[in-house]
Design a protein around this motif. Structure first.
Motif, PDB file in Angstrom:
ATOM      1  N   PRO A   5      -3.001  19.574  41.348  1.00  0.00           N
ATOM      2  CA  PRO A   5      -2.557  20.963  41.447  1.00  0.00           C
ATOM      3  C   PRO A   5      -2.469  21.432  42.898  1.00  0.00           C
ATOM      4  O   PRO A   5      -3.073  20.853  43.795  1.00  0.00           O
ATOM      5  N   PHE A   6      -1.700  22.490  43.105  1.00  0.00           N
ATOM      6  CA  PHE A   6      -1.714  23.201  44.388  1.00  0.00           C
ATOM      7  C   PHE A   6      -1.660  24.684  44.096  1.00  0.00           C
ATOM      8  O   PHE A   6      -1.140  25.131  43.080  1.00  0.00           O
ATOM      9  N   ASP A   7      -2.265  25.463  45.008  1.00  0.00           N
ATOM     10  CA  ASP A   7      -2.278  26.910  44.801  1.00  0.00           C
ATOM     11  C   ASP A   7      -1.250  27.593  45.701  1.00  0.00           C
ATOM     12  O   ASP A   7      -0.570  26.949  46.498  1.00  0.00           O
ATOM     13  N   ALA A   8      -1.156  28.883  45.559  1.00  0.00           N
ATOM     14  CA  ALA A   8      -0.143  29.663  46.280  1.00  0.00           C
ATOM     15  C   ALA A   8      -0.304  29.563  47.792  1.00  0.00           C
ATOM     16  O   ALA A   8       0.688  29.596  48.520  1.00  0.00           O
ATOM     17  N   ASP A   9      -1.538  29.412  48.282  1.00  0.00           N
ATOM     18  CA  ASP A   9      -1.754  29.293  49.728  1.00  0.00           C
ATOM     19  C   ASP A   9      -1.091  28.044  50.291  1.00  0.00           C
ATOM     20  O   ASP A   9      -0.522  28.076  51.374  1.00  0.00           O
ATOM     21  N   VAL A  10      -1.180  26.939  49.551  1.00  0.00           N
ATOM     22  CA  VAL A  10      -0.561  25.691  49.997  1.00  0.00           C
ATOM     23  C   VAL A  10       0.958  25.848  50.028  1.00  0.00           C
ATOM     24  O   VAL A  10       1.611  25.475  51.001  1.00  0.00           O
ATOM     25  N   PHE A  11       1.525  26.424  48.979  1.00  0.00           N
ATOM     26  CA  PHE A  11       2.974  26.640  48.962  1.00  0.00           C
ATOM     27  C   PHE A  11       3.379  27.602  50.072  1.00  0.00           C
ATOM     28  O   PHE A  11       4.352  27.367  50.788  1.00  0.00           O
ATOM     29  N   GLY A  12       2.639  28.686  50.244  1.00  0.00           N
ATOM     30  CA  GLY A  12       2.958  29.670  51.281  1.00  0.00           C
ATOM     31  C   GLY A  12       2.965  29.075  52.679  1.00  0.00           C
ATOM     32  O   GLY A  12       3.814  29.409  53.501  1.00  0.00           O
ATOM     33  N   ALA A  13       2.027  28.171  52.952  1.00  0.00           N
ATOM     34  CA  ALA A  13       1.938  27.545  54.278  1.00  0.00           C
ATOM     35  C   ALA A  13       3.031  26.495  54.491  1.00  0.00           C
ATOM     36  O   ALA A  13       3.280  26.087  55.622  1.00  0.00           O
ATOM     37  N   SER A  14       3.694  26.088  53.423  1.00  0.00           N
ATOM     38  CA  SER A  14       4.701  25.032  53.531  1.00  0.00           C
ATOM     39  C   SER A  14       5.965  25.491  54.249  1.00  0.00           C
ATOM     40  O   SER A  14       6.718  24.678  54.771  1.00  0.00           O
ATOM     41  N   GLY A  15       6.226  26.782  54.244  1.00  0.00           N
ATOM     42  CA  GLY A  15       7.456  27.298  54.833  1.00  0.00           C
ATOM     43  C   GLY A  15       8.654  27.157  53.907  1.00  0.00           C
ATOM     44  O   GLY A  15       9.761  27.534  54.264  1.00  0.00           O
ATOM     45  N   LEU A  16       8.425  26.625  52.708  1.00  0.00           N
ATOM     46  CA  LEU A  16       9.512  26.469  51.740  1.00  0.00           C
ATOM     47  C   LEU A  16       9.697  27.759  50.959  1.00  0.00           C
ATOM     48  O   LEU A  16       8.776  28.571  50.849  1.00  0.00           O
ATOM     49  N   ARG A  17      10.861  27.925  50.383  1.00  0.00           N
ATOM     50  CA  ARG A  17      11.142  29.140  49.620  1.00  0.00           C
ATOM     51  C   ARG A  17      11.113  28.905  48.114  1.00  0.00           C
ATOM     52  O   ARG A  17      10.900  29.832  47.344  1.00  0.00           O
ATOM     53  N   HIS A  18      11.343  27.664  47.706  1.00  0.00           N
ATOM     54  CA  HIS A  18      11.380  27.344  46.279  1.00  0.00           C
ATOM     55  C   HIS A  18      11.186  25.844  46.099  1.00  0.00           C
ATOM     56  O   HIS A  18      11.467  25.068  47.012  1.00  0.00           O
TER      57      HIS A  18
END
Length: 77
Positions: free
Chosen positions: A26-39
């Motif tokens: 799993p990954f949480d919103a913080d990991v996605f947010g730090a990725s710089g990706l939009r979707h």
């Protein structure tokens, strides 16, 4: 290491990836947010780093997620 997006909730930013070994992490919103990706889309190939040296360890989770050449993202500890 490489993985494929298994689930992604665009509203929360959380999801999971399937490693090439078959392990689901799993990954949480913080990991996605730090990725710089939009979707992300299910099945999309991504590069990942896990919280443990061995991602097969119980309790391992993603600390970094990125697509090579599209944002290297920062690591979440």
């Amino acid at each position: 290491m490489q993985a494929s997006v298994h689930t992604f909730d665009p509203d929360s930013g959380a999801g999971s990836v399937l490693l090439d070994t078959g392990r689901l992490l799993p990954f949480d919103a913080d990991v996605f947010g730090a990725s710089g990706l939009r979707h992300l889309r299910v099945g999309q190939r991504v590069s990942v780093e896990a919280s443990e040296d061995d991602p097969e360890t119980t309790g391992a989770h993603l600390t970094r997620l990125w697509i090579v050449g599209i944002g290297e993202g920062e690591q979440i500890r």
